[in-house]
Motif scaffolding. Sequence first.
Motif: not given
Length: 441
Positions: A213-219, A278-287, A312-318, A437-441
């Motif tokens: 069970p994974h939940y991955i996103g910008t904290e 299921v705790s959040l896996h922190y993803s910044w700055p990837i998302l 991987v992803a950007f937001h607030h785009l025209s 750097d995938f931030g897995l350390r």
Amino acid sequence: MVLRRSRRIALVSSLLGLFLLYHFVSLRPELYTRTYDATAAAAGHHRTGSASETAECPVLPGMEDVLVVMKTGVTESLDKVPVHFQTTLRCVPNYIIFSDFEEEIQGVKIHDALRTMDTVVKETVADFDLYNRLREQGRAGLDNSDFADEANSNIGKPNNPGWKLDKWKFLPMVQQALLHKDNAKWYVFMEADTYFSWPTLLEWLAHFDPREPHYIGTETQIADVIFAHGGSGFIVSNPAMQLATNEYATRTIELNEYTDWHWAGDCVLGKVLADAGVSLHYSWPILQNSNVGELDEFAKGFYRNPWCFPAVAFHHLSKREIQDLYAFEKRRRQETDNPILLHRDVFKELIYPELSNVRDSWDNLSDQENPAITTFHECQTLCAATRHCAQFVIRDGVCFTGETPRLGTSNPAARSGWVLSTIENMIDHAPRCSKPDFGLR
């Protein structure tokens, strides 16, 4: 307002939730929905499943195990969704789009995320006034106030009908997405102003076991709940989707009350997943919750330096920015064999070429105020003479400087400039990024 229902209604609704869960799992998804193949539609034929790369679509091993879930709303969908059919969704084999209004856009079915919700909630909660008007009158039921694009406050857009309705979509959307493709390994959630780099995403997800069970996103945090910011995009594995769906089915009344009290649906989903273990896996700055103009690729004040992290992803785009990012990735595929897009690459190839000594009608988002300086020349001189100054702007007659370069955005009341020699020195001394750097350390 907290929902007040009699014990009888609560019991009936709870039993209804359990029935719907059983009913959903037993239904065949193709009986009520479909996966739209945008590449085949554009070509006018069905895909053959060949592994060879087409002119538009790269080979994306593993993408067949991903369901992309886009969330939108009736007040924005006609404007924001179509661009994705020729960009982000063009080469995606499996996707589904949810809104608060069922319709077709350019031949693609837009699903009603709220259709399975408790009828009592939809009939009694004021947030559903817009939804009920749409059900009765279709788009003819919209009025100008529904399109009010007020600025976000610390609790979103509390006077915007579509925004108030949006929080209710998350839990039923998760439930319906799992039903739509119950064998997907990953469910990638995005909004209509979000862009994903699919090759980079797949390289990143290869470091996670989809059987867990994974939940991955910008904290992000509201009160004691840490959750993935919805607009930045987030990823949920199949086991986590099942846990969230079970929680929603067995705690329908409680979670509807919680959603009614709350103002952020992504936070509600985060609480449900946390309650399920299921705790959040922190993803910044990837998302990113930023568009390219807002990015600070040399950011110093956070726990990670973005430079060598995947983008991987950007937001607030025209619409134009989504098209530009798609074209940029297409060019990169022709120029390099490396599928991973790093923040270093975004800066060097998209941001740095746009920087100059002077740019009129432009705000580069410098934020260190120098109120005694009121002219562009004085502001430029100050920045050039300050060791770590990388950029400056005169905004409404006041000088602002910044130590890290950002592209910024159009602003008729501003005039910007960058100290290119300082920025070139920053690039020269930046990490070499021997590996992402995938931030897995």
